[in-house]
Scaffold this motif. Structure first.
Motif, PDB file in Angstrom:
ATOM      1  N   GLU A 199      12.193  13.261   9.713  1.00 47.70           N
ATOM      2  CA  GLU A 199      10.875  13.585   9.174  1.00 47.70           C
ATOM      3  C   GLU A 199       9.817  13.604  10.276  1.00 47.70           C
ATOM      4  O   GLU A 199       8.983  14.512  10.356  1.00 47.70           O
ATOM      5  N   GLU A 200       9.879  12.583  11.157  1.00 46.38           N
ATOM      6  CA  GLU A 200       8.917  12.527  12.252  1.00 46.38           C
ATOM      7  C   GLU A 200       9.140  13.678  13.231  1.00 46.38           C
ATOM      8  O   GLU A 200       8.178  14.276  13.734  1.00 46.38           O
ATOM      9  N   GLN A 201      10.399  13.996  13.500  1.00 47.48           N
ATOM     10  CA  GLN A 201      10.677  15.092  14.416  1.00 47.48           C
ATOM     11  C   GLN A 201      10.177  16.420  13.867  1.00 47.48           C
ATOM     12  O   GLN A 201       9.588  17.220  14.600  1.00 47.48           O
ATOM     13  N   LYS A 202      10.383  16.648  12.583  1.00 51.06           N
ATOM     14  CA  LYS A 202       9.906  17.900  11.984  1.00 51.06           C
ATOM     15  C   LYS A 202       8.387  17.991  12.078  1.00 51.06           C
ATOM     16  O   LYS A 202       7.833  19.062  12.371  1.00 51.06           O
ATOM     17  N   GLU A 203       7.719  16.868  11.883  1.00 50.43           N
ATOM     18  CA  GLU A 203       6.263  16.845  11.980  1.00 50.43           C
ATOM     19  C   GLU A 203       5.808  17.173  13.401  1.00 50.43           C
ATOM     20  O   GLU A 203       4.855  17.932  13.608  1.00 50.43           O
ATOM     21  N   ARG A 204       6.540  16.631  14.395  1.00 43.62           N
ATOM     22  CA  ARG A 204       6.181  16.884  15.786  1.00 43.62           C
ATOM     23  C   ARG A 204       6.491  18.325  16.185  1.00 43.62           C
ATOM     24  O   ARG A 204       5.757  18.927  16.986  1.00 43.62           O
ATOM     25  N   ILE A 205       7.553  18.877  15.633  1.00 44.50           N
ATOM     26  CA  ILE A 205       7.874  20.282  15.915  1.00 44.50           C
ATOM     27  C   ILE A 205       6.796  21.195  15.344  1.00 44.50           C
ATOM     28  O   ILE A 205       6.370  22.177  15.990  1.00 44.50           O
ATOM     29  N   LEU A 206       6.329  20.891  14.144  1.00 46.83           N
ATOM     30  CA  LEU A 206       5.255  21.688  13.541  1.00 46.83           C
ATOM     31  C   LEU A 206       3.979  21.596  14.379  1.00 46.83           C
ATOM     32  O   LEU A 206       3.249  22.580  14.524  1.00 46.83           O
ATOM     33  N   TYR A 207       3.724  20.418  14.932  1.00 48.53           N
ATOM     34  CA  TYR A 207       2.552  20.267  15.812  1.00 48.53           C
ATOM     35  C   TYR A 207       2.715  21.149  17.046  1.00 48.53           C
ATOM     36  O   TYR A 207       1.763  21.806  17.484  1.00 48.53           O
ATOM     37  N   ARG A 208       3.936  21.174  17.591  1.00 47.25           N
ATOM     38  CA  ARG A 208       4.207  21.979  18.782  1.00 47.25           C
ATOM     39  C   ARG A 208       4.009  23.475  18.493  1.00 47.25           C
ATOM     40  O   ARG A 208       3.444  24.200  19.322  1.00 47.25           O
ATOM     41  N   THR A 209       4.475  23.924  17.348  1.00 48.79           N
ATOM     42  CA  THR A 209       4.450  25.357  17.063  1.00 48.79           C
ATOM     43  C   THR A 209       3.160  25.815  16.379  1.00 48.79           C
ATOM     44  O   THR A 209       2.623  26.871  16.723  1.00 48.79           O
ATOM     45  N   LYS A 210       2.663  25.035  15.451  1.00 51.72           N
ATOM     46  CA  LYS A 210       1.482  25.460  14.693  1.00 51.72           C
ATOM     47  C   LYS A 210       0.180  25.098  15.405  1.00 51.72           C
ATOM     48  O   LYS A 210      -0.721  25.926  15.540  1.00 51.72           O
ATOM     49  N   THR A 211       0.070  23.852  15.868  1.00 52.17           N
ATOM     50  CA  THR A 211      -1.177  23.399  16.489  1.00 52.17           C
ATOM     51  C   THR A 211      -1.257  23.808  17.957  1.00 52.17           C
ATOM     52  O   THR A 211      -2.237  24.411  18.399  1.00 52.17           O
ATOM     53  N   GLN A 212      -0.198  23.483  18.721  1.00 55.60           N
ATOM     54  CA  GLN A 212      -0.206  23.852  20.143  1.00 55.60           C
ATOM     55  C   GLN A 212       0.116  25.315  20.364  1.00 55.60           C
ATOM     56  O   GLN A 212      -0.210  25.867  21.417  1.00 55.60           O
ATOM     57  N   GLY A 213       0.758  25.945  19.399  1.00 53.26           N
ATOM     58  CA  GLY A 213       0.943  27.392  19.442  1.00 53.26           C
ATOM     59  C   GLY A 213       2.128  27.903  20.224  1.00 53.26           C
ATOM     60  O   GLY A 213       2.208  29.103  20.522  1.00 53.26           O
ATOM     61  N   TYR A 214       3.101  27.048  20.555  1.00 52.39           N
ATOM     62  CA  TYR A 214       4.259  27.516  21.329  1.00 52.39           C
ATOM     63  C   TYR A 214       5.212  28.308  20.437  1.00 52.39           C
ATOM     64  O   TYR A 214       5.543  27.897  19.328  1.00 52.39           O
ATOM     65  N   THR A 215       5.651  29.449  20.974  1.00 54.29           N
ATOM     66  CA  THR A 215       6.498  30.358  20.203  1.00 54.29           C
ATOM     67  C   THR A 215       7.917  30.432  20.761  1.00 54.29           C
ATOM     68  O   THR A 215       8.692  31.308  20.377  1.00 54.29           O
ATOM     69  N   TRP A 216       8.234  29.531  21.687  1.00 56.63           N
ATOM     70  CA  TRP A 216       9.575  29.488  22.284  1.00 56.63           C
ATOM     71  C   TRP A 216       9.847  28.031  22.645  1.00 56.63           C
ATOM     72  O   TRP A 216       9.031  27.377  23.299  1.00 56.63           O
ATOM     73  N   LEU A 217      10.998  27.506  22.232  1.00 53.65           N
ATOM     74  CA  LEU A 217      11.335  26.110  22.480  1.00 53.65           C
ATOM     75  C   LEU A 217      12.675  25.991  23.207  1.00 53.65           C
ATOM     76  O   LEU A 217      13.474  26.927  23.209  1.00 53.65           O
ATOM     77  N   LYS A 218      12.881  24.834  23.826  1.00 50.41           N
ATOM     78  CA  LYS A 218      14.171  24.544  24.454  1.00 50.41           C
ATOM     79  C   LYS A 218      14.593  23.124  24.105  1.00 50.41           C
ATOM     80  O   LYS A 218      13.750  22.226  24.067  1.00 50.41           O
ATOM     81  N   MET A 219      15.883  22.936  23.876  1.00 51.36           N
ATOM     82  CA  MET A 219      16.396  21.616  23.540  1.00 51.36           C
ATOM     83  C   MET A 219      17.644  21.313  24.359  1.00 51.36           C
ATOM     84  O   MET A 219      18.347  22.225  24.821  1.00 51.36           O
ATOM     85  N   ASP A 220      17.902  20.030  24.569  1.00 53.52           N
ATOM     86  CA  ASP A 220      19.143  19.595  25.212  1.00 53.52           C
ATOM     87  C   ASP A 220      20.238  19.484  24.153  1.00 53.52           C
ATOM     88  O   ASP A 220      19.994  19.032  23.029  1.00 53.52           O
ATOM     89  N   VAL A 221      21.440  19.926  24.512  1.00 54.09           N
ATOM     90  CA  VAL A 221      22.610  19.768  23.647  1.00 54.09           C
ATOM     91  C   VAL A 221      23.635  19.014  24.489  1.00 54.09           C
ATOM     92  O   VAL A 221      24.531  19.603  25.079  1.00 54.09           O
ATOM     93  N   SER A 222      23.469  17.708  24.557  1.00 45.96           N
ATOM     94  CA  SER A 222      24.169  16.915  25.554  1.00 45.96           C
ATOM     95  C   SER A 222      25.300  16.070  24.975  1.00 45.96           C
ATOM     96  O   SER A 222      25.163  15.488  23.892  1.00 45.96           O
ATOM     97  N   ILE A 223      26.394  15.977  25.743  1.00 42.20           N
ATOM     98  CA  ILE A 223      27.484  15.103  25.319  1.00 42.20           C
ATOM     99  C   ILE A 223      27.056  13.640  25.379  1.00 42.20           C
ATOM    100  O   ILE A 223      27.711  12.784  24.765  1.00 42.20           O
ATOM    101  N   ARG A 224      25.975  13.329  26.064  1.00 40.70           N
ATOM    102  CA  ARG A 224      25.481  11.956  26.062  1.00 40.70           C
ATOM    103  C   ARG A 224      24.999  11.538  24.681  1.00 40.70           C
ATOM    104  O   ARG A 224      24.960  10.352  24.359  1.00 40.70           O
ATOM    105  N   ASP A 225      24.610  12.507  23.855  1.00 36.43           N
ATOM    106  CA  ASP A 225      24.161  12.187  22.502  1.00 36.43           C
ATOM    107  C   ASP A 225      25.309  11.716  21.609  1.00 36.43           C
ATOM    108  O   ASP A 225      25.072  11.103  20.572  1.00 36.43           O
TER     109      ASP A 225
END
Length: 494
Positions: A199-225
């Motif tokens: 829930e918190e992550q979704k809220e932060r993603i919305l802040y990134r895309t809606k408020t900060q306006g970023y239209t391209w994201l990058k994420m780690d897909v790590s075996i450490r996870d």
């Protein structure tokens, strides 16, 4: 006749005074639209006016007519007189360099994040006395001292500073010196924010895309996870070698190339990693591209297995799945997958991109301007890739100095896709500099290209930079006379 002229001059002065006052009041009014305010600033009365010229003698007229001419530099007489540095805490440790000249103007550059400023300092004796506007000439003198990855930091930092200097000398933006621009705004990509729970992550993603306006994201897909989930990884023991995940000794996991670790992902592990991508894709949606990185040091076969499991999420790219030197393996991975692939952030010079480009080993090249050779060499890399139908994204993880160098290069390169911004959540990052055109560097997920500001279009905000100097070296552009003397014969051929 003179009295008539004097009356006209007086009336004109009064008219100009009243007009200037009206413009000032409109500019400062809160009700004035931003576009109108910009127009008023750009078209403000300057240079000559009727009242300024009427009744003046030849000498006074010449003085008035040249009062607004840029006399900041005589480019043909410029000489490099010094090179100094400071080390900031951006991305752990990132150095900014300054090249000074005999005419008081200077250029700013950056030694890539994590690299030693001595990579730049050792070049000082090779460039003293050179005209900084001969950028390509100086680059050919020093490029032999650059290497792959962060070993190129000194050469690239000097090259950035030269373009900044040259632009200031000729009073034009750096992109103009590269041949002109294709765009006024440069699209950025930012890290996907994490959270304590979905829930918190979704809220932060919305802040990134809606408020900060970023239209391209990058994420780690790590075996450490998934390392702590039983049954996900074969041979996890090697991953524990070394002092931490990124450094360690010469034979640590982090310093062992991907084909030589013996680490594999089980079917359960692949399912767990796919679940993480699925969750982010559902939060973000499909309108926004999502790039991925940092899978772990796994071999080509495991890269293909993981890539096939992620194909359905239509990711923007899979980045650096194996070391860039193994272009044949990159090509095998690229041909096996539907998802675009990319590499390039540690490659120095166009000549080292050619095998990858000629063989279409990846779908997108991904140079880091602070390693690839600087502005002109990176544009050459992009232009060369374009001839083979390959796009260019740009890796960037430094201070606003290298960020703006990237912005100028991206503006001047047609096949550009997106530029990384790695310090979105660093509240003081943008305050390290002041733009010389008065606008913002970044607005709603895009970097503004300086349309008129000379050079890179920024100056350091000294007080803010001083607040963020690295504790190991808190000097601020101190003298570096110990690097003035050249002590070697550098020619590489006989």
């Amino acid at each position: 006749m003179k009295s008539v002229l004097q009356n006209i001059i007086a009336e004109t002065k009064e008219t100009e005074k009243n007009y200037a006052l009206q413009r000032k009041q409109e500019t400062e009014s809160p009700s004035t639209r931003s576009d109108r305010r910009d127009f008023l600033k750009k078209t403000a009365l300057g240079g000559l006016s009727i009242s300024a010229l009427m009744g003046l003698g030849m000498e006074d007229t010449m003085a008035e007519t040249t009062s607004k001419v840029n006399k900041f530099s005589a480019p043909s007489d410029l000489k490099i007189t010094d090179l100094r540095y400071c080390v900031t805490t951006v991305l752990g440790r990132t150095a900014i360099i300054r090249i000074d000249t005999n005419q008081g103007i200077y250029g700013l550059g950056e030694v890539r994040d994590g690299a030693d400023p001595r990579y730049a300092l050792m070049l000082k004796s090779r460039i003293l006395g050179e005209n900084p506007c001969n950028v390509e000439r100086i680059f050919k003198i020093i490029k032999q001292f650059g290497g792959q990855g962060r070993q190129a930091g000194g050469v690239c930092g000097v090259e950035m500073a030269l373009w900044d200097l040259c632009g200031k000398a000729y009073n034009v933006p750096a992109w103009q010196l590269l041949g002109g621009r294709y765009r006024d705004k440069v699209r950025l990509y930012a890290d996907t924010p994490e959270g304590k729970n979905p829930e918190e992550q979704k809220e932060r993603i919305l802040y990134r895309t809606k408020t900060q306006g970023y239209t391209w994201l990058k994420m780690d897909v790590s075996i450490r996870d998934i390392i702590d989930i039983p049954g996900c990884i074969v041979n996890p023991e090697i991953m524990k070698q070394g002092s931490n995940a990124y450094q360690g000794g010469y034979m640590s996991y982090s310093n062992t190339k991907h084909p030589f670790t013996g680490v594999q992902i089980t079917e359960k592990g692949i399912e767990e990693m796919a679940k993480r991508v699925d969750a982010i894709r559902n939060m973000v949606g499909y309108d926004i591209p999502i790039s991925t990185d940092h899978y772990g040091h796994i071999d080509m076969n495991n890269c293909i297995r993981l890539g096939k499991a992620l194909d359905k999420y239509r990711l923007a790219w899979l980045e650096d799945m194996v070391p860039w030197q193994y272009w044949q393996q990159h090509k095998t991975i690229t041909e096996a997958l539907e998802t675009p692939t990319t590499t390039g952030e540690d490659i120095y010079l166009l000549e080292n991109f050619k095998d990858i480009i000629h063989n279409h080993a990846v779908d997108i090249i991904h140079p880091d301007l602070a390693s690839s050779g600087g502005l002109l060499e990176t544009k050459r890399i992009g232009d060369y890739a374009e001839e083979f139908g390959i796009a260019m994204a740009m890796h960037q993880a430094g201070t606003p100095v290298s960020f703006m160098a990237n912005v100028h290069c991206a503006a001047a390169t047609q096949n550009f896709l997106s530029l990384e911004h790695h310090s979105v959540d660093l509240t003081w990052w943008e305050d390290l500099v002041k733009t010389t055109w008065g606008g913002k560097m970044i607005e709603q997920g895009y970097a503004n290209v300086p349309l008129t500001a000379p050079g890179l279009g920024i100056e350091l905000n000294d007080e803010v930079v001083k607040q963020h100097l690295h504790k190991s070296d808190s000097t601020y552009f101190a003298p570096t006379t110990e690097w003035d003397e050249r002590r070697s014969w550098d020619r590489t051929w006989s």
